[in-house]
Design a protein around this motif. Sequence first.
Motif, mmCIF file in Angstrom:
data_model
loop_
_atom_site.group_PDB
_atom_site.id
_atom_site.type_symbol
_atom_site.label_atom_id
_atom_site.label_comp_id
_atom_site.label_asym_id
_atom_site.label_seq_id
_atom_site.Cartn_x
_atom_site.Cartn_y
_atom_site.Cartn_z
ATOM 1 N N ASP A 21 2.242 22.120 32.094
ATOM 2 C CA ASP A 21 1.591 20.949 32.683
ATOM 3 C C ASP A 21 0.327 21.358 33.423
ATOM 4 O O ASP A 21 0.226 21.227 34.624
ATOM 5 C CB ASP A 21 2.575 20.243 33.610
ATOM 6 C CG ASP A 21 2.094 18.859 33.993
ATOM 7 O OD1 ASP A 21 1.252 18.305 33.268
ATOM 8 O OD2 ASP A 21 2.558 18.336 35.021
ATOM 9 N N ASP A 22 -0.684 21.873 32.712
ATOM 10 C CA ASP A 22 -1.941 22.305 33.310
ATOM 11 C C ASP A 22 -2.935 21.146 33.290
ATOM 12 O O ASP A 22 -3.379 20.727 32.223
ATOM 13 C CB ASP A 22 -2.502 23.500 32.540
ATOM 14 C CG ASP A 22 -3.790 24.007 33.138
ATOM 15 O OD1 ASP A 22 -4.085 23.672 34.302
ATOM 16 O OD2 ASP A 22 -4.514 24.745 32.439
ATOM 17 N N PRO A 23 -3.308 20.593 34.465
ATOM 18 C CA PRO A 23 -4.214 19.448 34.487
ATOM 19 C C PRO A 23 -5.662 19.805 34.175
ATOM 20 O O PRO A 23 -6.481 18.931 33.961
ATOM 21 C CB PRO A 23 -4.086 18.924 35.918
ATOM 22 C CG PRO A 23 -3.741 20.131 36.720
ATOM 23 C CD PRO A 23 -2.906 20.996 35.802
ATOM 24 N N GLY A 24 -6.024 21.071 34.152
ATOM 25 C CA GLY A 24 -7.404 21.460 33.887
ATOM 26 C C GLY A 24 -8.245 21.374 35.141
ATOM 27 O O GLY A 24 -7.745 21.171 36.236
ATOM 28 N N PRO A 25 -9.543 21.503 34.999
ATOM 29 C CA PRO A 25 -10.419 21.476 36.174
ATOM 30 C C PRO A 25 -10.469 20.087 36.806
ATOM 31 O O PRO A 25 -10.354 19.079 36.123
ATOM 32 C CB PRO A 25 -11.786 21.871 35.618
ATOM 33 C CG PRO A 25 -11.711 21.609 34.161
ATOM 34 C CD PRO A 25 -10.273 21.737 33.766
ATOM 35 N N VAL A 26 -10.619 20.068 38.115
ATOM 36 C CA VAL A 26 -10.694 18.816 38.863
ATOM 37 C C VAL A 26 -12.160 18.420 38.993
ATOM 38 O O VAL A 26 -13.006 19.241 39.340
ATOM 39 C CB VAL A 26 -10.054 18.984 40.257
ATOM 40 C CG1 VAL A 26 -10.208 17.718 41.079
ATOM 41 C CG2 VAL A 26 -8.590 19.359 40.116
ATOM 42 N N ASN A 27 -12.473 17.161 38.710
ATOM 43 C CA ASN A 27 -13.839 16.657 38.806
ATOM 44 C C ASN A 27 -14.214 16.436 40.269
ATOM 45 O O ASN A 27 -13.490 15.772 40.997
ATOM 46 C CB ASN A 27 -13.953 15.342 38.023
ATOM 47 C CG ASN A 27 -15.372 14.828 37.988
ATOM 48 O OD1 ASN A 27 -16.318 15.597 38.024
ATOM 49 N ND2 ASN A 27 -15.523 13.522 37.910
ATOM 50 N N ALA A 56 -22.188 18.410 41.107
ATOM 51 C CA ALA A 56 -22.009 19.861 41.030
ATOM 52 C C ALA A 56 -21.387 20.320 39.722
ATOM 53 O O ALA A 56 -21.653 21.428 39.267
ATOM 54 C CB ALA A 56 -21.151 20.340 42.196
ATOM 55 N N ASP A 57 -20.557 19.498 39.095
ATOM 56 C CA ASP A 57 -19.841 19.952 37.907
ATOM 57 C C ASP A 57 -20.097 19.093 36.669
ATOM 58 O O ASP A 57 -19.275 19.035 35.768
ATOM 59 C CB ASP A 57 -18.337 20.023 38.191
ATOM 60 C CG ASP A 57 -17.764 18.677 38.597
ATOM 61 O OD1 ASP A 57 -18.528 17.714 38.756
ATOM 62 O OD2 ASP A 57 -16.538 18.587 38.749
ATOM 63 N N GLY A 58 -21.226 18.445 36.614
ATOM 64 C CA GLY A 58 -21.526 17.625 35.450
ATOM 65 C C GLY A 58 -22.892 16.983 35.582
ATOM 66 O O GLY A 58 -23.795 17.538 36.204
ATOM 67 N N ARG A 96 -24.750 4.044 45.469
ATOM 68 C CA ARG A 96 -23.580 4.874 45.152
ATOM 69 C C ARG A 96 -23.841 5.545 43.808
ATOM 70 O O ARG A 96 -24.221 4.884 42.851
ATOM 71 C CB ARG A 96 -22.339 3.994 45.069
ATOM 72 C CG ARG A 96 -21.099 4.760 44.672
ATOM 73 C CD ARG A 96 -19.911 3.852 44.527
ATOM 74 N NE ARG A 96 -19.464 3.469 45.837
ATOM 75 C CZ ARG A 96 -18.673 2.430 46.066
ATOM 76 N NH1 ARG A 96 -18.283 1.658 45.090
ATOM 77 N NH2 ARG A 96 -18.285 2.154 47.294
ATOM 78 N N ALA A 97 -23.646 6.860 43.727
ATOM 79 C CA ALA A 97 -23.840 7.611 42.479
ATOM 80 C C ALA A 97 -22.550 7.605 41.670
ATOM 81 O O ALA A 97 -21.453 7.564 42.223
ATOM 82 C CB ALA A 97 -24.253 9.045 42.782
ATOM 83 N N GLU A 98 -22.698 7.651 40.332
ATOM 84 C CA GLU A 98 -21.550 7.782 39.442
ATOM 85 C C GLU A 98 -21.846 8.887 38.436
ATOM 86 O O GLU A 98 -22.925 8.926 37.849
ATOM 87 C CB GLU A 98 -21.274 6.471 38.717
ATOM 88 C CG GLU A 98 -20.023 6.518 37.869
ATOM 89 C CD GLU A 98 -19.618 5.173 37.307
ATOM 90 O OE1 GLU A 98 -19.109 5.147 36.173
ATOM 91 O OE2 GLU A 98 -19.819 4.151 37.979
ATOM 92 N N ASP A 99 -20.865 9.787 38.235
ATOM 93 C CA ASP A 99 -21.092 10.889 37.300
ATOM 94 C C ASP A 99 -20.591 10.557 35.902
ATOM 95 O O ASP A 99 -20.049 9.475 35.666
ATOM 96 C CB ASP A 99 -20.507 12.207 37.825
ATOM 97 C CG ASP A 99 -18.988 12.256 37.831
ATOM 98 O OD1 ASP A 99 -18.334 11.369 37.245
ATOM 99 O OD2 ASP A 99 -18.444 13.196 38.432
ATOM 100 N N ASP A 100 -20.796 11.493 34.970
ATOM 101 C CA ASP A 100 -20.444 11.261 33.574
ATOM 102 C C ASP A 100 -18.937 11.207 33.333
ATOM 103 O O ASP A 100 -18.502 10.845 32.244
ATOM 104 C CB ASP A 100 -21.087 12.319 32.676
ATOM 105 C CG ASP A 100 -20.783 13.741 33.113
ATOM 106 O OD1 ASP A 100 -20.177 13.936 34.194
ATOM 107 O OD2 ASP A 100 -21.166 14.667 32.383
#
Length: 134
Positions: A21-27, A56-58, A96-100
Amino acid sequence: MYRWPAFALLGVALLGLTACDDPGPVNTVPTVTFTTGPNGVLVVDSARFSWRGFDADGNLAGFHVGLDDTMPGNWTVDTTLLLAGLSLGPHVFYVRAEDDSGARSPAVARSFWVEYDSLFEPLGTDTTLEIATW
């Protein structure tokens, strides 16, 4: 035949679930800050705002902007907006900013007050003196 204790089997099952159950990287949530915009009292009925966003991550997908109670407001990819024909009184402009990935930053707000009434044309200038008599 050997019988495994129930708690041992449960531990092996939980270990298997945890490993799979690896959720992967957190946004991470993007950020947004104002670069220019009015503060305080305006003697005109328009205001120009500029802001900068960062993810920072996208990548940033765009911004939600609003005036007074319209948050989250309108969608834009621009980082500058001119508001014209503002009514008298207090106002609050939001961004307000929204990422991808769909994560949204907390809204940043800029408060200002409009004292210019566009219904009446102002008389005179800053360098002249007008006198009226009855």
